[in-house]
Design an enzyme around this catalytic site. Structure first.
Site, PDB file in Angstrom:
ATOM      1  N   TYR A 159      51.419  37.732  26.025  1.00  0.00           N
ATOM      2  CA  TYR A 159      50.397  36.683  26.023  1.00  0.00           C
ATOM      3  C   TYR A 159      49.685  36.657  24.658  1.00  0.00           C
ATOM      4  CZ  TYR A 159      45.943  34.384  26.877  1.00  0.00           C
ATOM      5  OH  TYR A 159      44.839  33.569  26.764  1.00  0.00           O
ATOM      6  N   PHE A 217      38.658  47.998  38.359  1.00  0.00           N
ATOM      7  CA  PHE A 217      39.839  48.600  37.734  1.00  0.00           C
ATOM      8  C   PHE A 217      39.434  49.675  36.739  1.00  0.00           C
ATOM      9  CE2 PHE A 217      42.016  44.212  38.344  1.00  0.00           C
ATOM     10  CZ  PHE A 217      42.365  44.537  39.640  1.00  0.00           C
ATOM     11  N   LEU A 256      49.872  19.582  35.687  1.00  0.00           N
ATOM     12  CA  LEU A 256      49.274  19.999  36.966  1.00  0.00           C
ATOM     13  C   LEU A 256      49.928  21.260  37.537  1.00  0.00           C
ATOM     14  CD1 LEU A 256      48.470  16.585  38.742  1.00  0.00           C
ATOM     15  CD2 LEU A 256      46.991  17.994  37.293  1.00  0.00           C
ATOM     16  N   ALA A 295      46.592  23.931  27.340  1.00  0.00           N
ATOM     17  CA  ALA A 295      47.626  24.159  28.355  1.00  0.00           C
ATOM     18  C   ALA A 295      48.406  25.428  28.061  1.00  0.00           C
ATOM     19  CB  ALA A 295      48.573  22.958  28.384  1.00  0.00           C
TER      20      ALA A 295
HETATM   21  N1  UDP Z   1      38.391  43.586  36.533  1.00  0.00           N
HETATM   22  C1  UDP Z   1      38.156  44.384  37.632  1.00  0.00           C
HETATM   23  N2  UDP Z   1      38.560  43.938  38.855  1.00  0.00           N
HETATM   24  C2  UDP Z   1      39.170  42.750  39.048  1.00  0.00           C
HETATM   25  C3  UDP Z   1      39.392  41.919  37.919  1.00  0.00           C
HETATM   26  C4  UDP Z   1      38.991  42.371  36.676  1.00  0.00           C
HETATM   27  O1  UDP Z   1      37.612  45.483  37.521  1.00  0.00           O
HETATM   28  O2  UDP Z   1      39.529  42.421  40.188  1.00  0.00           O
HETATM   29  C5  UDP Z   1      37.958  44.047  35.215  1.00  0.00           C
HETATM   30  C6  UDP Z   1      39.074  44.117  34.177  1.00  0.00           C
HETATM   31  O3  UDP Z   1      39.693  45.378  34.234  1.00  0.00           O
HETATM   32  C7  UDP Z   1      38.301  43.887  32.886  1.00  0.00           C
HETATM   33  C8  UDP Z   1      37.154  42.976  33.297  1.00  0.00           C
HETATM   34  O4  UDP Z   1      37.040  43.097  34.716  1.00  0.00           O
HETATM   35  O5  UDP Z   1      37.762  45.087  32.412  1.00  0.00           O
HETATM   36  C9  UDP Z   1      37.401  41.517  32.967  1.00  0.00           C
HETATM   37  O6  UDP Z   1      38.686  41.167  33.435  1.00  0.00           O
HETATM   38  P1  UDP Z   1      39.205  39.671  33.505  1.00  0.00           P
HETATM   39  O7  UDP Z   1      40.562  39.698  34.137  1.00  0.00           O
HETATM   40  O8  UDP Z   1      38.161  38.811  34.125  1.00  0.00           O
HETATM   41  O9  UDP Z   1      39.302  39.231  31.979  1.00  0.00           O
HETATM   42  P2  UDP Z   1      40.071  39.909  30.730  1.00  0.00           P
HETATM   43  O10 UDP Z   1      39.070  40.824  30.084  1.00  0.00           O
HETATM   44  O11 UDP Z   1      41.286  40.592  31.232  1.00  0.00           O
HETATM   45  O12 UDP Z   1      40.380  38.729  29.861  1.00  0.00           O
END
Ligand code: UDP
Length: 321
Positions: free
Chosen positions: A140, A207, A33, A73
């Protein structure tokens, strides 16, 4: 069949528990949890415990005869893994080895492992098939790839049969509205966008808008959590039928840009929320799209909710529940 679901109180694990119960399995959930929620476990037997507690594992495997183990997990934040690699290697690698050792000691043969597209790093070809070179660029992804390699060795030496499922972007929610995504902190695009739409957040930040993609924002392959779980079920059945260890990339094979996700969210919710254009997030490849043909041919897997609108609709229903 009795299935142990480690991390069954988390986002994907909780959907899996529901599916396994529906398919008539006996289910035991082991979860500490730390990220999951007890009320997300809607079936089976719940055991509170951590893979770091060897006595918990001994008791669990001593008292039960598991026909399969699914392992959800893990810590999942790429950025955090760079800041705190020890946390990631301890939890995602070292504690996974505890689980594998317990399986070997108690002669439990079938293992389904939650892996990730992050094992590939910056792609050299799109879509990404299973044989694409593995070159993870953060702790990761490296930890997940380490476990995949460990699984190959455990098969050769101990006969442990494993299927590694490399998720692209898990998204959406239980179509019946009972379960959904509840990360804290939330870092995933779709829930963040929908929280902006519902007013829980003032805005969503994109982003990077200068990537080499048609609209300049990153492209990802969003796959519905229910489709992901169905692939786990098929993979487990393949092992039960005597199939050997392998790995599958799981995505729809369709890429959607961050801007397209925002547009879909505006259409589904009918709300016009505020979007801020921000800097690129370090370590984000421009484009990640899966080639899932192997899962389709070998498992007979057919995603049912491949459409982005449907994924967003289910996630929205969960957001405004
Ligand atoms: N992303 C974004 N704004 C946010 C979170 C994510 O623009 O607040 C973008 C991120 O840069 C990526 C896509 O959304 O290109 C998916 O990101 P997420 O973290 O959901 O999954 P990831 O691809 O990192 O596993």
């Amino acid at each position: 069949m009795h299935v142990l679901v480690v991390g069954g109180a988390g986002y994907i694990g909780s959907h899996m528990v529901k599916l396994l119960c529906r398919r008539g399995c006996e289910v035991t959930v082991l979860d500490n949890l730390s990220a999951g929620r007890r009320d997300a476990v809607v079936g089976g037997r719940f055991v509170l415990g951590d893979l770091g507690e060897l006595d918990v594992l001994d008791d669990l495997f001593g008292a039960n005869r598991f026909d399969g183990v699914m392992h959800f997990a893990s810590h999942i934040q790429v950025g955090e893994s760079v800041q705190e690699p020890a946390k990631y290697y301890r939890n995602n690698v070292f504690k996974t080895q505890h689980l594998l050792d317990a399986m070997v000691s108690h002669r439990t043969r079938c293992f389904i492992f939650s892996s990730t597209a992050a094992i590939f790093g910056e792609p050299i070809r799109i879509p990404i098939d299973e044989d694409h070179p593995k070159n993870p660029i953060n702790p990761y992804g490296r930890g997940k790839w380490m476990v995949e390699q460990m699984l190959q060795d455990y098969d050769i030496a101990y006969g442990l049969k494993a299927v590694s499922l490399r998720y692209f972007n898990a998204a959406g929610a239980d179509p019946e509205g009972e379960l959904g995504e509840c990360h804290d902190p939330e870092t995933h695009l779709i829930p963040l966008v929908l929280q902006a739409a519902s007013g829980r957040r003032p805005h969503v930040t994109v982003f990077g808008t200068d990537y080499d993609t048609p609209d300049g924002t990153c492209i990802r392959d969003y796959i519905h959590v229910t489709d992901l779980c169905e692939a786990h079920w098929l993979a487990l059945q393949r092992l039960w039928d005597g199939g050997g260890s392998t790995a599958y990339n799981l995505g729809n094979g369709n890429g959607f840009s961050v801007q397209e996700v925002i547009d879909a969210a505006r259409a589904v919710t009918g709300r016009n929320f505020s979007v801020v254009h921000g800097e690129r997030r370090p370590g984000d490849p421009a484009r990640l799209v899966a080639d899932s043909r192997r899962a389709r041919t070998e498992l007979g897997w057919e995603p049912r909710y491949a459409d982005l609108t449907m994924i967003v609709e289910h996630a929205w229903r969960w957001e405004v529940r």
